[in-house]
Scaffold this motif. Structure first.
Motif, mmCIF file in Angstrom:
data_model
loop_
_atom_site.group_PDB
_atom_site.id
_atom_site.type_symbol
_atom_site.label_atom_id
_atom_site.label_comp_id
_atom_site.label_asym_id
_atom_site.label_seq_id
_atom_site.Cartn_x
_atom_site.Cartn_y
_atom_site.Cartn_z
ATOM 1 N N GLU A 135 0.476 -1.277 -0.075
ATOM 2 C CA GLU A 135 0.200 -0.072 -0.317
ATOM 3 C C GLU A 135 0.711 1.363 0.148
ATOM 4 O O GLU A 135 0.876 2.368 -0.611
ATOM 5 C CB GLU A 135 -0.772 -0.145 1.742
ATOM 6 C CG GLU A 135 -1.947 -1.129 1.093
ATOM 7 C CD GLU A 135 -2.938 -1.018 2.321
ATOM 8 O OE1 GLU A 135 -2.808 -0.750 3.196
ATOM 9 O OE2 GLU A 135 -3.183 -1.875 2.394
ATOM 10 N N HIS A 136 2.091 0.445 0.564
ATOM 11 C CA HIS A 136 2.965 2.688 0.683
ATOM 12 C C HIS A 136 3.925 1.722 -0.835
ATOM 13 O O HIS A 136 4.853 3.339 -0.873
ATOM 14 C CB HIS A 136 4.190 1.995 2.083
ATOM 15 C CG HIS A 136 3.343 2.592 3.130
ATOM 16 N ND1 HIS A 136 3.825 3.291 3.933
ATOM 17 C CD2 HIS A 136 2.501 2.129 4.039
ATOM 18 C CE1 HIS A 136 2.813 3.896 4.278
ATOM 19 N NE2 HIS A 136 2.148 3.117 4.827
ATOM 20 N N GLY A 137 3.727 1.694 -1.839
ATOM 21 C CA GLY A 137 4.522 1.591 -3.058
ATOM 22 C C GLY A 137 5.593 0.725 -3.165
ATOM 23 O O GLY A 137 6.523 0.779 -4.357
ATOM 24 N N VAL A 138 5.798 -0.203 -2.261
ATOM 25 C CA VAL A 138 6.947 -0.722 -2.270
ATOM 26 C C VAL A 138 6.514 -1.928 -3.118
ATOM 27 O O VAL A 138 5.442 -2.930 -2.921
ATOM 28 C CB VAL A 138 7.301 -1.238 -0.800
ATOM 29 C CG1 VAL A 138 8.905 -2.404 -0.332
ATOM 30 C CG2 VAL A 138 7.428 0.210 0.328
ATOM 31 N N GLU A 139 7.964 -2.856 -3.639
ATOM 32 C CA GLU A 139 7.684 -4.216 -4.644
ATOM 33 C C GLU A 139 8.001 -4.415 -3.083
ATOM 34 O O GLU A 139 9.219 -4.987 -3.006
ATOM 35 C CB GLU A 139 8.829 -3.602 -5.613
ATOM 36 C CG GLU A 139 8.872 -4.945 -6.299
ATOM 37 C CD GLU A 139 9.951 -4.789 -7.568
ATOM 38 O OE1 GLU A 139 10.381 -6.134 -8.166
ATOM 39 O OE2 GLU A 139 10.115 -3.888 -8.165
ATOM 40 N N VAL A 140 7.609 -5.915 -3.282
ATOM 41 C CA VAL A 140 7.401 -7.187 -2.451
ATOM 42 C C VAL A 140 7.118 -8.031 -3.408
ATOM 43 O O VAL A 140 6.540 -8.201 -3.363
ATOM 44 C CB VAL A 140 6.465 -6.589 -1.119
ATOM 45 C CG1 VAL A 140 7.308 -7.588 -0.379
ATOM 46 C CG2 VAL A 140 7.038 -6.207 -0.506
ATOM 47 N N ASP A 141 7.976 -9.325 -3.129
ATOM 48 C CA ASP A 141 7.882 -10.590 -3.908
ATOM 49 C C ASP A 141 7.226 -11.515 -1.857
ATOM 50 O O ASP A 141 8.643 -11.102 -1.030
ATOM 51 C CB ASP A 141 8.815 -10.972 -4.401
ATOM 52 C CG ASP A 141 9.147 -10.350 -5.660
ATOM 53 O OD1 ASP A 141 8.313 -9.862 -5.838
ATOM 54 O OD2 ASP A 141 10.209 -10.510 -5.642
ATOM 55 N N ALA A 142 6.525 -12.325 -1.609
ATOM 56 C CA ALA A 142 6.191 -12.633 -1.271
ATOM 57 C C ALA A 142 5.644 -13.945 -1.133
ATOM 58 O O ALA A 142 5.158 -14.383 -2.524
ATOM 59 C CB ALA A 142 5.283 -11.814 0.020
ATOM 60 N N PRO A 143 5.359 -15.395 -0.824
ATOM 61 C CA PRO A 143 5.455 -16.572 -1.183
ATOM 62 C C PRO A 143 4.005 -16.408 -1.585
ATOM 63 O O PRO A 143 3.057 -15.727 -1.410
ATOM 64 C CB PRO A 143 5.217 -17.732 0.411
ATOM 65 C CG PRO A 143 7.040 -16.809 1.433
ATOM 66 C CD PRO A 143 6.800 -15.564 0.367
ATOM 67 N N THR A 144 3.764 -17.647 -2.916
ATOM 68 C CA THR A 144 2.871 -17.779 -2.818
ATOM 69 C C THR A 144 2.580 -19.234 -3.267
ATOM 70 O O THR A 144 3.319 -20.525 -3.285
ATOM 71 C CB THR A 144 2.805 -17.788 -4.548
ATOM 72 O OG1 THR A 144 4.137 -17.938 -5.216
ATOM 73 C CG2 THR A 144 3.203 -15.514 -4.769
#
Length: 424
Positions: free
Chosen positions: A206-215
């Motif tokens: 929501e703050h515009g940070v690019e995050v890769d998280a488990p899927t």
């Protein structure tokens, strides 16, 4: 020291609509992200409690401007993160773990300490990870110090987050401000309380940070935060759903009906699991126009459940299990031994003291039906233990809760609201 608090007994079904303060987890994450953002952020309906006040003090010490003069709206203005500071962690795990990665970005020495029991809570994985990422850290447990240089290299780091999901969240929250971001890999038993990590990831995005998280189907133990700005965001804090546990439990034990206002239809809060837990134990649970309504029948079914992802609910659930008509088995919660107190040992001791039949295991509790009686319920300076005590007091005469004021950690008005509801 004060005299133990006589927990009020519910002599009739309690029917009420309650409004709860904002989520501590959401409030403290919003404050950290606001302090790291590229402009001012407004946090509406924040929680004002000991844990959030400690977070405000910590971030102010690092140079952030936080105007909390209004209860309904706080403004967070990023600062220079410069100068020496001392951080009081109290008993707030979010302060002890979320603030050191921010302190690494400062240009001064930031010293950390807290309440005596806080020195027993695990933080070494965070401090070791910060060293790997290029931060100068003195010490391996409270008290410790972070010597900031104004920047953090960042990069790849491996942690064992099996003791606390906060180890993951702490590094992700500050990671975008590191030169190389953070590529975090967990190596160890499964990470507990994953909804809290999902909350962190959602707020970062929501703050515009690019995050890769488990899927699903992917690497379940890797998170990556790309370097870049943290954009300012105005947000409204949801009610604290974990703090709803004793109130919804009151409906269950009294055979009444409690509605918690503004319960979100979609949320990352662990407390949302109460809907399924209470349904399984025999309550009627439904969304209504005002929020979430739980209606109890006056009897409770036993439950066999893995609470690994929602361990903070264990004290309230254990109290309900002690009042149930069939045995219960609570599993997957060995990590809560490292919370505000060893919650498994504390629950086993206190439930047994009131007449319950409890078998303590390395990662859980077995609780069998037994007649309960009054007595002193010790809280161990743990707000969730106080919640368990008042739930039992609503169903059992003469339960005395030692240090009910410890609920001020996340809910300063708890005792007064509870007494008013139960006593009608």
């Amino acid at each position: 020291m004060t005299e133990p608090w006589p927990a009020p007994r519910a002599h009739h079904p309690v029917d009420a609509v309650v409004s709860l303060p904002g989520s501590k987890s959401l409030t403290n994450r919003a404050l950290v992200l606001g302090a790291l953002a590229d402009g001012p952020s407004v946090v509406r309906r924040p929680l004002r409690s000991r844990d959030t006040t400690l977070m405000v003090g910590a971030l102010r010490g690092l140079g952030a401007g936080i105007d909390d003069s209004s209860d309904g709206e706080w403004t967070v203005t990023p600062g220079a993160l410069s100068g020496d500071a001392t951080v009081d962690c109290g008993l707030a795990g979010t302060v002890m773990r979320f603030v050191p990665p921010v302190a690494g970005l400062s240009t001064g020495t930031v010293s950390f300490d807290g309440d005596p029991h806080m020195r027993l809570r695990p933080v070494g994985e965070i401090l070791g990870a910060l060293r790997t990422l290029g931060v100068d850290v003195v010490g391996d447990a409270l008290p410790f110090a972070v010597r900031g240089t104004g920047a953090v290299r960042g990069g790849t780091v491996v942690v064992d987050a099996s003791a606390s999901s906060q180890f993951v969240s702490a590094l992700l929250l500050a990671g975008a401000r590191y030169d190389e971001g953070v590529d975090l890999r967990h190596d160890g038993p499964p990470v507990p309380s994953l909804p809290h990590v999902e909350m962190t990831v959602a707020m970062l995005r929501e703050h515009g940070v690019e995050v890769d998280a488990p899927t699903p189907g992917g690497d379940a133990n890797r998170w990556r935060v790309a370097p870049g700005p943290v954009h300012a965001v105005d947000r409204v804090i949801e009610p604290d759903l974990s703090n709803a546990a004793p109130f919804l439990a009151l409906a269950a034990v009294s055979g009444g009906s409690i509605t918690v206002r503004d319960w979100p239809r979609e949320t990352t809060q662990a407390g949302d699991a109460l809907r399924e837990i209470l349904t399984t134990m025999g309550c009627e649970v439904a969304f209504v126009d005002e929020g979430l309504r739980v209606t109890g029948s006056g009897t409770l079914a036993g439950i066999d459940i893995d609470l690994h992802d929602v361990g903070e609910l264990t004290p309230a659930v254990a109290a309900l299990c002690a009042l149930a008509e069939a045995p219960s088995h609570l599993r997957g919660i060995g990590h809560i031994r490292g919370h505000e107190t060893d919650r498994l040992a504390a629950l086993a001791t206190e439930l047994t003291g009131l007449g319950s039949i409890v078998t303590e295991h390395a990662d859980g509790l077995d609780i069998e039906p037994a007649p309960l009686h009054g007595g002193v319920w010790h809280t161990y300076a743990d707000h969730r233990m106080a919640h368990a005590g008042v739930i039992l007091g609503a169903a059992v005469e003469d339960v005395l809760v030692e240090d009910v004021a410890t609920t001020g950690k996340t809910f300063p008005e708890f005792a007064a609201l509870w007494a008013g509801l139960v006593s009608g």
